[in-house]
Write a protein that holds these residues in place. Structure first.
Motif, short mmCIF file in Angstrom:
data_model
loop_
_atom_site.label_atom_id
_atom_site.label_comp_id
_atom_site.label_asym_id
_atom_site.label_seq_id
_atom_site.Cartn_x
_atom_site.Cartn_y
_atom_site.Cartn_z
N ARG A 1 0.82 -1.22 0.00
CA ARG A 1 0.00 0.00 0.00
C ARG A 1 0.85 1.26 0.00
N SER A 2 1.92 1.25 0.80
CA SER A 2 2.77 2.43 0.90
C SER A 2 3.42 2.74 -0.45
N ARG A 3 3.97 1.71 -1.10
CA ARG A 3 4.63 1.93 -2.40
C ARG A 3 3.61 2.28 -3.47
N SER A 4 2.41 1.71 -3.38
CA SER A 4 1.37 2.02 -4.37
C SER A 4 0.96 3.48 -4.30
N ARG A 5 0.88 4.02 -3.10
CA ARG A 5 0.56 5.46 -2.96
C ARG A 5 1.62 6.31 -3.64
N GLU A 6 2.86 5.94 -3.46
CA GLU A 6 3.96 6.69 -4.09
C GLU A 6 3.90 6.59 -5.61
N LEU A 7 3.43 5.46 -6.12
CA LEU A 7 3.41 5.22 -7.57
C LEU A 7 2.08 5.59 -8.22
N GLY A 8 1.12 6.02 -7.42
CA GLY A 8 -0.17 6.41 -7.98
C GLY A 8 -1.07 5.25 -8.33
N LEU A 9 -0.90 4.12 -7.67
CA LEU A 9 -1.76 2.96 -7.94
C LEU A 9 -2.94 2.96 -6.98
N ARG A 10 -4.06 2.43 -7.46
CA ARG A 10 -5.22 2.20 -6.58
C ARG A 10 -5.20 0.72 -6.18
N VAL A 11 -5.37 0.47 -4.89
CA VAL A 11 -5.26 -0.89 -4.36
C VAL A 11 -6.55 -1.30 -3.67
N LEU A 12 -7.01 -2.50 -3.99
CA LEU A 12 -8.16 -3.10 -3.33
C LEU A 12 -7.69 -4.41 -2.70
N HIS A 13 -7.84 -4.54 -1.40
CA HIS A 13 -7.41 -5.76 -0.71
C HIS A 13 -8.63 -6.57 -0.30
N ARG A 14 -8.61 -7.87 -0.66
CA ARG A 14 -9.69 -8.75 -0.26
C ARG A 14 -9.12 -10.06 0.29
N PRO A 15 -9.29 -10.33 1.60
CA PRO A 15 -8.91 -11.64 2.14
C PRO A 15 -9.75 -12.73 1.47
N CYS A 16 -9.23 -13.96 1.45
CA CYS A 16 -9.95 -15.04 0.78
C CYS A 16 -9.61 -16.37 1.46
N GLU A 17 -10.61 -17.18 1.71
CA GLU A 17 -10.38 -18.48 2.33
C GLU A 17 -9.61 -19.42 1.40
N GLY A 18 -9.61 -19.15 0.11
CA GLY A 18 -9.01 -20.08 -0.85
C GLY A 18 -10.05 -21.09 -1.29
N GLY A 19 -9.73 -21.83 -2.34
CA GLY A 19 -10.71 -22.75 -2.89
C GLY A 19 -11.56 -22.04 -3.93
N PHE A 20 -12.22 -22.84 -4.77
CA PHE A 20 -12.91 -22.28 -5.94
C PHE A 20 -14.10 -21.40 -5.55
N ASP A 21 -14.95 -21.89 -4.63
CA ASP A 21 -16.16 -21.14 -4.28
C ASP A 21 -15.83 -19.80 -3.63
N ALA A 22 -14.88 -19.83 -2.68
CA ALA A 22 -14.50 -18.58 -2.00
C ALA A 22 -13.85 -17.62 -2.99
N MET A 23 -13.02 -18.14 -3.90
CA MET A 23 -12.35 -17.27 -4.87
C MET A 23 -13.35 -16.69 -5.85
N SER A 24 -14.37 -17.46 -6.20
CA SER A 24 -15.39 -16.97 -7.12
C SER A 24 -16.12 -15.76 -6.54
N LEU A 25 -16.50 -15.85 -5.26
CA LEU A 25 -17.17 -14.74 -4.61
C LEU A 25 -16.24 -13.53 -4.48
N THR A 26 -14.98 -13.79 -4.13
CA THR A 26 -14.02 -12.70 -3.95
C THR A 26 -13.76 -11.98 -5.27
N LEU A 27 -13.59 -12.75 -6.35
CA LEU A 27 -13.30 -12.15 -7.65
C LEU A 27 -14.50 -11.33 -8.14
N ALA A 28 -15.71 -11.83 -7.90
CA ALA A 28 -16.91 -11.07 -8.30
C ALA A 28 -16.94 -9.73 -7.57
N ARG A 29 -16.61 -9.74 -6.28
CA ARG A 29 -16.58 -8.49 -5.51
C ARG A 29 -15.55 -7.52 -6.07
#
Length: 337
Positions: free
Chosen positions: A204-232
């Protein structure tokens, strides 16, 4: 079972001479030492561990505290454990593996029982409740991980802050401006586990310096959890073109879901992983990644501990510099339509 007396008789020396050769407490001539060592090898003699511990006030055992949680990637933890065990044996130490989630109770058990001469602790949290006990005992210890306050402690770890920054720099260099971080399971962040928090802070710190927008999403892993996370992620940031994945169990589900959505890697979306090289090269798309130097971390922790046991170790923080390997999963950001 071969006895010390039998070794002495075979070598033609006294039992006390054999004992001195084994303990190193007295100077023995090279010729005598060689005869004793040859007799030990020929007869297959092994010193009695209990007697040796009583004589030296040492158990020659290192306790390795490695809580095996379901939300952690166990293969990495075990690779570190194997490296610790191998390095410890090269110095004549065995390893006592403690895998329960006992926290301070495990530290008290080791320091109060004499089971081990020293400790290595893993799965370190920023405000780890085991740390006050470590600071209050004279028993040597090393952390594989980095808490918020390292005073009075010896720590070995990958520089996860620099790792996060390196991932951001790589994607920024390729022209990506919206990136999503697919993180560990939510419980890892709830515990404020050091490596996950530091990676996110560095990114996050380096992204601010570089002008990047960052979205962080924790994920349990596995297909179903990743599907929901990616949709979000795409609901909130439709323009996301770069992903940083710090969750080994989410890697393959993410790649499969991107294919299902018709998003080509790396033409439409770039993916950087923080994971073992084996995971990166065996993925369906060979991943650009920052490797987890598990063996180096384990060996370095043991070397720090052996120095402490010898009386000349210091309270040091050893951070291993991250190395990013570019493979097939990252490329220039797609041009805006």
């Amino acid at each position: 079972m071969v006895t010390l007396a039998e070794v002495a008789q075979h070598a033609g020396v006294s039992a006390s001479t054999v004992s001195y050769v084994l303990s190193g407490k007295r100077s023995i001539s090279a010729g005598t030492r060689q005869r004793v060592e040859e007799s030990i090898q020929v007869l297959g003699y092994h010193p009695n561990a209990g007697a040796r511990a009583l004589a030296s006030n040492r158990s020659n055992i290192i306790a390795l505290m490695i809580p095996l949680r379901t939300d952690m990637y166990v293969p990495v933890m075990m690779e570190i454990a194997i490296a610790v065990t191998t390095a410890a044996r090269s110095h004549g130490y065995d390893v006592l593996l403690l895998t329960g989630e006992e926290g301070p109770d495990a530290v008290r058990r080791i320091t109060g029982s004499g089971l081990a001469d020293a400790m290595i602790l893993m799965d370190v949290e920023l405000d780890d409740e085991r740390l006050p006990l470590l600071r209050g005992t004279e028993q040597p210890s090393v952390l594989i991980g980095l808490p918020a306050d390292t005073s009075g402690l010896t720590c070995v770890d990958l520089d996860f802050g620099a790792t996060g920054a390196l991932c951001a720099e790589h994607l920024a260099m390729l022209g990506h401006r919206d990136i999503a971080v697919i993180g560990e399971a939510p419980a890892v962040y709830e515990r404020h586990t050091g490596f996950a928090e530091r990676t996110l802070d560095g990114l996050r710190s380096r992204s601010r310096e570089l002008g990047l927008r960052v979205l962080h999403r924790p994920c349990e892993g596995g297909f179903d959890a990743m599907s929901l996370t990616l949709a979000r992620v795409f609901d909130e940031r439709p323009g996301t073109t770069g992903f940083v994945v710090q969750n080994e169990s989410a890697v393959e589900p993410l790649l499969a879901l991107l294919r299902r959505q018709g998003r080509a890697v790396p033409e439409d979306v770039s993916v950087v992983a923080i994971c073992p090289d084996q995971v990166a090269v065996q993925a369906s798309v060979r991943l650009t990644s920052v490797a987890i130097p598990a063996q180096e971390m384990g060996r370095n922790a043991v070397e720090q501990l052996i120095a402490k046991l010898a009386g000349h170790g210091a309270h040091d923080v050893v951070l291993i510099a991250p190395e990013l390997t570019v493979r097939a999963s990252t490329g220039p950001a797609p041009s805006a339509p």
